[in-house]
Write an enzyme that holds these catalytic residues in place. Structure first.
Site, PDB file in Angstrom:
ATOM      1  N   LEU A 174       2.781  -3.725  -0.401  1.00 15.63           N
ATOM      2  CA  LEU A 174       4.038  -4.042  -1.092  1.00 15.63           C
ATOM      3  C   LEU A 174       4.203  -3.265  -2.401  1.00 15.63           C
ATOM      4  O   LEU A 174       5.307  -2.787  -2.698  1.00 15.63           O
ATOM      5  CB  LEU A 174       4.144  -5.549  -1.351  1.00 15.63           C
ATOM      6  CG  LEU A 174       4.652  -6.411  -0.195  1.00 15.63           C
ATOM      7  CD1 LEU A 174       4.704  -7.878  -0.617  1.00 15.63           C
ATOM      8  CD2 LEU A 174       6.028  -5.958   0.266  1.00 15.63           C
ATOM      9  N   ILE A 186       5.925   0.009  -2.056  1.00 14.02           N
ATOM     10  CA  ILE A 186       7.385  -0.032  -1.955  1.00 14.02           C
ATOM     11  C   ILE A 186       7.997  -0.324  -3.316  1.00 14.02           C
ATOM     12  O   ILE A 186       9.015   0.255  -3.701  1.00 14.02           O
ATOM     13  CB  ILE A 186       7.823  -1.115  -0.953  1.00 14.02           C
ATOM     14  CG1 ILE A 186       7.147  -0.912   0.399  1.00 14.02           C
ATOM     15  CG2 ILE A 186       9.340  -1.131  -0.787  1.00 14.02           C
ATOM     16  CD1 ILE A 186       7.341  -2.067   1.346  1.00 14.02           C
ATOM     17  N   GLU A 187       7.364  -1.228  -4.044  1.00 16.91           N
ATOM     18  CA  GLU A 187       7.918  -1.646  -5.328  1.00 16.91           C
ATOM     19  C   GLU A 187       7.897  -0.529  -6.363  1.00 16.91           C
ATOM     20  O   GLU A 187       8.891  -0.300  -7.056  1.00 16.91           O
ATOM     21  CB  GLU A 187       7.123  -2.843  -5.860  1.00 16.91           C
ATOM     22  CG  GLU A 187       7.352  -4.145  -5.123  1.00 16.91           C
ATOM     23  CD  GLU A 187       8.701  -4.768  -5.448  1.00 16.91           C
ATOM     24  OE1 GLU A 187       9.379  -4.286  -6.362  1.00 16.91           O
ATOM     25  OE2 GLU A 187       9.069  -5.744  -4.776  1.00 16.91           O
ATOM     26  N   SER A 188       6.762   0.151  -6.500  1.00 18.04           N
ATOM     27  CA  SER A 188       6.585   1.064  -7.643  1.00 18.04           C
ATOM     28  C   SER A 188       5.961   2.399  -7.298  1.00 18.04           C
ATOM     29  O   SER A 188       5.706   3.205  -8.199  1.00 18.04           O
ATOM     30  CB  SER A 188       5.691   0.385  -8.680  1.00 18.04           C
ATOM     31  OG  SER A 188       4.405   0.133  -8.127  1.00 18.04           O
ATOM     32  N   TYR A 233      14.006  -3.851   2.508  1.00 18.00           N
ATOM     33  CA  TYR A 233      12.692  -4.189   1.974  1.00 18.00           C
ATOM     34  C   TYR A 233      11.677  -4.494   3.074  1.00 18.00           C
ATOM     35  O   TYR A 233      10.571  -3.945   3.085  1.00 18.00           O
ATOM     36  CB  TYR A 233      12.821  -5.385   1.032  1.00 18.00           C
ATOM     37  CG  TYR A 233      11.662  -5.547   0.091  1.00 18.00           C
ATOM     38  CD1 TYR A 233      11.376  -4.583  -0.868  1.00 18.00           C
ATOM     39  CD2 TYR A 233      10.847  -6.673   0.156  1.00 18.00           C
ATOM     40  CE1 TYR A 233      10.310  -4.729  -1.736  1.00 18.00           C
ATOM     41  CE2 TYR A 233       9.782  -6.838  -0.714  1.00 18.00           C
ATOM     42  CZ  TYR A 233       9.519  -5.868  -1.663  1.00 18.00           C
ATOM     43  OH  TYR A 233       8.462  -6.006  -2.516  1.00 18.00           O
TER      44      TYR A 233
END
Length: 552
Positions: free
Chosen positions: A145, A148-150, A255
């Protein structure tokens, strides 16, 4: 009349489709058949890939080739991707559809340079994230995750102000108890933010009972997700991510597909002509507590550590300043071989260009900061306050706070017995909800047991350090063979035998023998004879770090 009949027919068809969409069987089928001609990719797809590839960690600790750039992607059929997804050892369901395919193609074609960067950074960050997930009992595939976030950039800041590996918004972070100010941003701390994210994800899953919904809620927030579920109609328990897809914000729509795609790519990148990233040397790190205001440049100049490395290991310090105080110490992560070097050079670090780095109104380097009890546990160096704020009045310095690092085979009960306290007291001091402890966990032990305090003191003075350093500026001086003259010392408030012994480079036993003492108790104003020391082999410097508040 004909117009009314047509309108009624259209209404019936619409109602039929709505009922069909709310049928659980079709909801299950929707995750395989859904399409979206206008996909909006997450903000992380816009990350500066070249910057990530040239980051200090990747350049100094990893090695890869340019196969991703010289060889193109390989065409793979839908059937092959479906088979590969089904073969992943995952708990979270990974359905395949046109939207998921678009994300896989994005990663393996136009964004393929991003994969070596994520693989390289993952060598450092993935174990941190996995540890937090494991502690909460969560599926380990969630470790992707933050990609994807950062894009695994702890200093990433979104256009909405979210920051860190897990892209916490300011309000969410403060609600979780994370510190955010001009000097410290714990959202950027990989360890602490991963702990908070794992706890948050666990709560979301307990709320929705479905990982696709929990993951979506992490991105857009429970309020937005609940609104999408209400707009989709029907029974909330019958919905999953795909059945409410069209009611989600644009970025949240991508997402879960991105999560499925990154799980695929991180496992099958070689099949798409992307080479693995390999570690060139191990990066073994350790933590020391700092209770002084220290600038990265001071550490860099004295210990010969690149500032870039300090920033990689300690991204939570926004201005290269560690704002430690005796009341609120800060954690400093260093390569493990530099921990001993830091302790030996602590005064040199604090004094290095102090006028430049010490703000006005602060105590000048060299002035009394208060004594501390230093305990050496394995290869870790921990410094403890003589008394906590509450102990100063009630116990007059008699109670000590000791940091204990849990070793293999230890339990809460065995640790409590060692320090002559109760398991409940340890749980209360450390805000533990369970009796379970893990290897490496740091526990604060508040005890007034003279024996426990004595053993910690002896360990600090006599146990040899096992870490080494190659820094030329921090080598120990040769032992002196001169003999110092005996002196006396008048006991001040808060002092103990261990503190006095350390101050004069002697031992508690030697002090007691020199003064004919049978107990460790002292009185303010008491005069002690200080025994002569025959050698100067003790080269450890006084540390003023404490553990009242932990910061990573």
């Amino acid at each position: 009349m004909k117009r009314h009949i047509l309108a009624l027919s259209a209404l019936l068809v619409s109602a039929g489709l709505s009922a069909q969409n709310n049928d659980s069987g079709n909801v299950l089928d929707l995750k395989h058949s859904i399409t979206d001609p206008a996909i909006v990719y997450p903000e992380s797809f816009e990350a500066d890939t070249q910057k990530l590839l040239e980051s200090w960690f990747i350049k100094n600790y990893t090695s890869t080739d340019d196969r991703y750039a010289t060889e193109g992607d390989v065409v793979v059929s839908d059937e092959v991707i479906i088979e590969r997804l089904s073969a992943l050892p995952n708990v979270i369901e990974m359905p395949y559809n046109q939207i998921v395919r678009s994300y896989i193609d994005k990663y393996t074609s136009s964004n393929r340079a991003q994969i070596p960067a994520l693989l390289g950074l993952g060598l450092y960050y993935n174990p941190i994230v996995e540890q937090s997930l494991e502690e909460q009992g969560l599926p380990l595939e969630l470790k992707y995750l933050p990609m994807i976030e950062s894009s695994l950039d702890p200093n990433a800041v979104s256009k909405h102000g979210a920051a860190g590996l897990w892209q916490f918004m300011l309000a969410t972070a403060k609600g979780l108890g994370m510190e955010v100010n001009s000097l410290v941003d714990e959202r950027r701390d990989p360890y602490l933010s991963s702990e908070m994210a794992a706890s948050y994800l666990k709560g979301l899953y307990e709320t929705y009972g479905d990982w696709s919904l929990a993951i979506a809620a992490y991105n857009c927030g429970p309020g937005t997700l609940n609104k999408a579920i209400r707009r989709a109609g029907g029974e909330p328990k019958d919905h999953n991510y795909w059945s409410i897809y069209n009611y989600l914000p644009e970025e949240t729509k991508g997402y879960v597909p991105a999560f499925i795609a990154i799980n695929y790519v991180m496992n099958y990148y070689p099949e798409h002509n992307i080479s693995p990233v390999l570690p060139t040397s191990p990066l073994v790190i350790d933590t020391i507590h700092v209770s002084d205001r220290i600038h990265f440049e001071q550490i860099s100049q004295v210990l010969d550590i690149p500032v870039e490395e300090l920033r990689i290991l300690n991204p939570q310090y926004r201005a290269d300043i560690i704002p430690g105080t005796a009341e609120n110490p800060c954690n400093l992560i260093l390569p493990s071989q530099q921990i001993h070097a830091y302790l030996m050079s602590e005064e040199d670090i604090k004094n290095y260009e102090a006028d430049k780095y010490l703000p006005k109104g602060k105590i000048e380097p060299g002035e009394a900061q208060g004594d501390a009890l230093v305990a050496v546990k394995d290869t870790e160096i921990w410094a403890e306050p003589l008394t906590t704020a509450s102990d100063k009045v009630e116990n007059n310095g008699e109670t000590q706070t000791i940091v204990h690092k849990v070793k293999a085979g230890e339990t809460l009960a065995s640790i409590a017995k060692t320090y002559e306290v109760t398991p409940e007291a340890i749980k209360e001091t450390n805000n533990l909800r369970r009796n379970a402890v893990r290897v490496g966990q740091q526990l604060k032990i508040v005890t007034n047991s003279p024996q426990a305090i004595m053993e910690s003191t002896v360990a600090a003075v006599t146990k040899p350090a096992t870490t080494t350093t190659t820094s030329q500026s921090t080598k120990q001086k040769k032992p002196s063979t001169t003999t110092s003259k005996p002196t006396t010392h008048k006991v001040k408030k808060g002092e103990t035998l261990s503190i006095i012994a350390k101050k004069y480079g002697t031992t508690v036993t030697a002090l007691k023998n020199a003064n004919g003492m049978k107990t460790d108790k002292l009185q303010i104003g008491q005069t002690l004879k200080i025994p002569a020391k025959s050698t100067g082999t003790s080269s450890s410097k006084k540390s003023t770090t404490t553990t009242k508040k932990r910061r990573r």
